[in-house]
Design a protein around this motif. Structure first.
Motif, PDB file in Angstrom:
ATOM      1  N   LEU A   1       4.454  -2.572   7.895  1.00 47.19           N
ATOM      2  CA  LEU A   1       4.832  -1.932   6.631  1.00 47.19           C
ATOM      3  C   LEU A   1       4.460  -2.830   5.464  1.00 47.19           C
ATOM      4  N   ARG A   2       3.790  -2.245   4.469  1.00 41.35           N
ATOM      5  CA  ARG A   2       3.497  -2.954   3.224  1.00 41.35           C
ATOM      6  C   ARG A   2       4.047  -2.124   2.075  1.00 41.35           C
ATOM      7  N   LEU A   3       4.772  -2.749   1.185  1.00 38.10           N
ATOM      8  CA  LEU A   3       5.334  -2.097   0.009  1.00 38.10           C
ATOM      9  C   LEU A   3       4.499  -2.513  -1.195  1.00 38.10           C
ATOM     10  N   VAL A   4       3.835  -1.537  -1.813  1.00 38.32           N
ATOM     11  CA  VAL A   4       2.866  -1.814  -2.862  1.00 38.32           C
ATOM     12  C   VAL A   4       3.325  -1.194  -4.167  1.00 38.32           C
ATOM     13  N   ASP A   5       3.503  -2.009  -5.172  1.00 38.97           N
ATOM     14  CA  ASP A   5       3.936  -1.548  -6.488  1.00 38.97           C
ATOM     15  C   ASP A   5       2.705  -1.227  -7.334  1.00 38.97           C
ATOM     16  N   ILE A   6       2.624   0.019  -7.810  1.00 43.12           N
ATOM     17  CA  ILE A   6       1.492   0.428  -8.648  1.00 43.12           C
ATOM     18  C   ILE A   6       1.938   0.706 -10.084  1.00 43.12           C
ATOM     19  N   ALA A   7       3.052   0.103 -10.511  1.00 44.95           N
ATOM     20  CA  ALA A   7       3.507   0.300 -11.889  1.00 44.95           C
ATOM     21  C   ALA A   7       2.386  -0.013 -12.878  1.00 44.95           C
ATOM     22  N   ASP A   8       1.630  -1.064 -12.585  1.00 46.48           N
ATOM     23  CA  ASP A   8       0.382  -1.318 -13.290  1.00 46.48           C
ATOM     24  C   ASP A   8      -0.740  -0.887 -12.350  1.00 46.48           C
ATOM     25  N   PRO A   9      -1.278   0.315 -12.522  1.00 42.44           N
ATOM     26  CA  PRO A   9      -2.264   0.812 -11.549  1.00 42.44           C
ATOM     27  C   PRO A   9      -3.562   0.016 -11.548  1.00 42.44           C
ATOM     28  N   PHE A  10      -3.781  -0.783 -12.582  1.00 44.77           N
ATOM     29  CA  PHE A  10      -4.972  -1.622 -12.627  1.00 44.77           C
ATOM     30  C   PHE A  10      -4.792  -2.906 -11.820  1.00 44.77           C
ATOM     31  N   ALA A  11      -3.549  -3.183 -11.427  1.00 45.99           N
ATOM     32  CA  ALA A  11      -3.266  -4.425 -10.696  1.00 45.99           C
ATOM     33  C   ALA A  11      -2.138  -4.190  -9.689  1.00 45.99           C
ATOM     34  N   PRO A  12      -2.377  -3.391  -8.639  1.00 46.81           N
ATOM     35  CA  PRO A  12      -1.338  -3.167  -7.630  1.00 46.81           C
ATOM     36  C   PRO A  12      -0.977  -4.481  -6.949  1.00 46.81           C
ATOM     37  N   ARG A  13       0.291  -4.594  -6.581  1.00 46.07           N
ATOM     38  CA  ARG A  13       0.715  -5.848  -5.950  1.00 46.07           C
ATOM     39  C   ARG A  13       1.748  -5.572  -4.868  1.00 46.07           C
ATOM     40  N   GLU A  14       1.694  -6.375  -3.846  1.00 43.05           N
ATOM     41  CA  GLU A  14       2.661  -6.246  -2.757  1.00 43.05           C
ATOM     42  C   GLU A  14       3.994  -6.840  -3.174  1.00 43.05           C
TER      43      GLU A  14
ATOM     44  N   ARG B   1       6.162  10.590   0.573  1.00 41.54           N
ATOM     45  CA  ARG B   1       7.353  10.507  -0.287  1.00 41.54           C
ATOM     46  C   ARG B   1       7.590   9.043  -0.610  1.00 41.54           C
ATOM     47  N   PHE B   2       7.976   8.790  -1.853  1.00 41.73           N
ATOM     48  CA  PHE B   2       8.252   7.417  -2.246  1.00 41.73           C
ATOM     49  C   PHE B   2       9.183   7.454  -3.451  1.00 41.73           C
ATOM     50  N   ARG B   3       9.676   6.304  -3.840  1.00 37.56           N
ATOM     51  CA  ARG B   3      10.622   6.197  -4.956  1.00 37.56           C
ATOM     52  C   ARG B   3      10.013   5.309  -6.029  1.00 37.56           C
ATOM     53  N   GLY B   4      10.104   5.763  -7.281  1.00 47.39           N
ATOM     54  CA  GLY B   4       9.606   4.946  -8.379  1.00 47.39           C
ATOM     55  C   GLY B   4       8.113   4.737  -8.287  1.00 47.39           C
ATOM     56  N   THR B   5       7.698   3.480  -8.371  1.00 46.33           N
ATOM     57  CA  THR B   5       6.270   3.147  -8.338  1.00 46.33           C
ATOM     58  C   THR B   5       5.891   2.325  -7.109  1.00 46.33           C
ATOM     59  N   VAL B   6       6.802   2.224  -6.153  1.00 44.21           N
ATOM     60  CA  VAL B   6       6.532   1.443  -4.949  1.00 44.21           C
ATOM     61  C   VAL B   6       6.139   2.388  -3.814  1.00 44.21           C
ATOM     62  N   ILE B   7       4.916   2.217  -3.309  1.00 41.26           N
ATOM     63  CA  ILE B   7       4.398   3.060  -2.249  1.00 41.26           C
ATOM     64  C   ILE B   7       4.504   2.306  -0.925  1.00 41.26           C
ATOM     65  N   PRO B   8       5.276   2.817   0.043  1.00 39.73           N
ATOM     66  CA  PRO B   8       5.234   2.222   1.388  1.00 39.73           C
ATOM     67  C   PRO B   8       3.961   2.657   2.108  1.00 39.73           C
ATOM     68  N   PHE B   9       3.317   1.726   2.768  1.00 39.95           N
ATOM     69  CA  PHE B   9       2.116   1.988   3.564  1.00 39.95           C
ATOM     70  C   PHE B   9       2.355   1.597   5.013  1.00 39.95           C
ATOM     71  N   ALA B  10       1.835   2.395   5.935  1.00 37.19           N
ATOM     72  CA  ALA B  10       1.676   1.976   7.327  1.00 37.19           C
ATOM     73  C   ALA B  10       0.292   1.360   7.432  1.00 37.19           C
TER      74      ALA B  10
END
Length: 376
Positions: free
Chosen positions: A317-330, A302-311
């Motif tokens: 914890l790393r919060l990764v934004d995939i709004a631009d899926p070609f260039a994910p960024r923390e 489960r996640f909100r918007g385009t930010v994926i929390p990772f263990a």
């Protein structure tokens, strides 16, 4: 595009051997890696003061480190630890009524042969399992119908041709790790299935009694890490259908740099195409092998918007934004304190509640409740 987030520890709930966390409303469910604890249920209505409501313990040699809840039903896995677990208890899943979370009531146990069930998905009626089954090599994919939770009914199963030893299928992997269904996730009429060192599969389950493979790909031969989770993204990004795939930093085919996460374009789902990767900045400097459990483990389902929390195991914890899926960024991170006697954290799973609070569980130490601002 989200801004850089700030993360703040709201509170810590101490419990041993955390495997998976799941939240329904203001109730937190924790599955445990180690005996004797099986499942812990916690009231987090006041996240600054978590309050334990109930525990369910298991016999020695078994664990129920995964937990999912929907429609007042809790599913926990029963999986053997090592070789010491009594066959009398047996592998499978426990199905509980948690309408009153402080008094969980066992509805029934569904049993399977062998070591039992590892990971699964649950949508309130169907359970999408990775069980060991009599006559098969390794874990397969199975769907259980819980329309009547007292009497679970198998709705369908799927396996890689070659796993059905009892059916006389020739076994082609004598020089490769045995096949193992690790984690099915459903979205619509598709299952996105990780299959460990055999890669990933997309299955059509329009007819649940006859799942059909739509696509298969595998990065494991080249990179040596097993495929852990395939997370489909429910909304298009840049006009493309996207799937996030996590490789787990364990059981490597050879000494390797830490595992990472892939971004796949599945717009043409018959041909999944990797379009990007994400690794924690600075973790892999030159590709040199590092010790296991340094890299990626599990994205939040489960996640909100385009930010994926990772263990991310030792990286917290790393919060990764995939709004631009070609260039994910923390866009944020949180590094927990190591447990007493440990030299680094061991972040194993993460989930998010309706308030946006993040729950990060450590394999040794327990659960950190975290607030992130700015990452929406």
């Amino acid at each position: 595009m989200s801004s850089q987030s700030n993360t703040t520890l709201v509170s810590h709930f101490d419990c041993p051997g955390g495997g998976q966390v799941w939240v329904e409303g203001t109730i937190l469910y924790i599955g445990h890696m180690r005996w004797p604890s099986g499942t812990t249920i916690v009231d987090v209505a006041d996240p600054r003061h978590p309050r334990q409501l109930a525990t369910i313990d298991l016999p020695q040699g078994w664990h129920s480190h995964k937990v999912r809840v929907a429609n007042g039903i809790m599913i926990v896995n029963h999986e053997q630890l090592g070789e010491s677990g009594s066959a009398e208890f047996g592998g499978g899943i426990g199905i509980y009524d948690v309408a009153h979370p402080s008094t969980p009531k066992l509805i029934t146990k569904w049993r399977t042969a062998g070591r039992g069930v590892h990971r699964y998905d649950f949508d309130g009626r169907y359970v999408y399992l990775s069980p060991t089954v009599e006559g098969y090599v390794g874990n397969i994919m199975m769907i259980l119908d819980l329309a009547d939770p007292v009497r679970p009914v198998e709705a369908g199963r799927w396996w890689i041709p070659g796993q059905w030893k009892a059916g006389g299928e020739p076994y082609p992997w004598h020089d490769w790790p045995a096949p193992r269904c690790h984690h099915p996730l459903r979205m619509g009429n598709r299952l996105y299935v990780s299959y460990w060192h055999h890669g990933l599969f997309i299955l059509d389950i329009s007819d649940m009694s006859r799942p059909k493979a739509v696509a298969h790909t595998n990065t494991s031969p080249a990179f040596g890490h097993p495929t852990h989770t395939c997370l489909p993204i429910p909304h298009p990004l840049k006009g493309r259908r996207i799937m996030v795939v996590a490789d787990e930093d364990v059981a490597k085919l050879r000494p390797s740099a830490p595992s990472f996460s892939w971004i796949y374009d599945i717009t043409l789902e018959q041909l999944p195409v990797p379009i990007a990767t994400f690794q924690v900045p600075g973790l892999d400097v030159d590709g040199s092998p590092q010790s296991p459990m340094s890299g990626c483990h599990q994205p939040a389902e489960r996640f909100r918007g385009t930010v994926i929390p990772f263990a991310w195991f030792a990286q917290g914890l790393r919060l990764v934004d995939i709004a631009d899926p070609f260039a994910p960024r923390e866009v944020g991170h949180f590094l927990p304190d190591p447990a007493d006697g440990e030299d680094r954290p061991s972040s194993n799973d993460v989930t998010v509640d309706d308030r946006g609070l993040i729950y990060l569980v450590d394999r040794v130490r327990g659960v950190d409740i975290i607030e992130a601002t700015g990452a929406q």
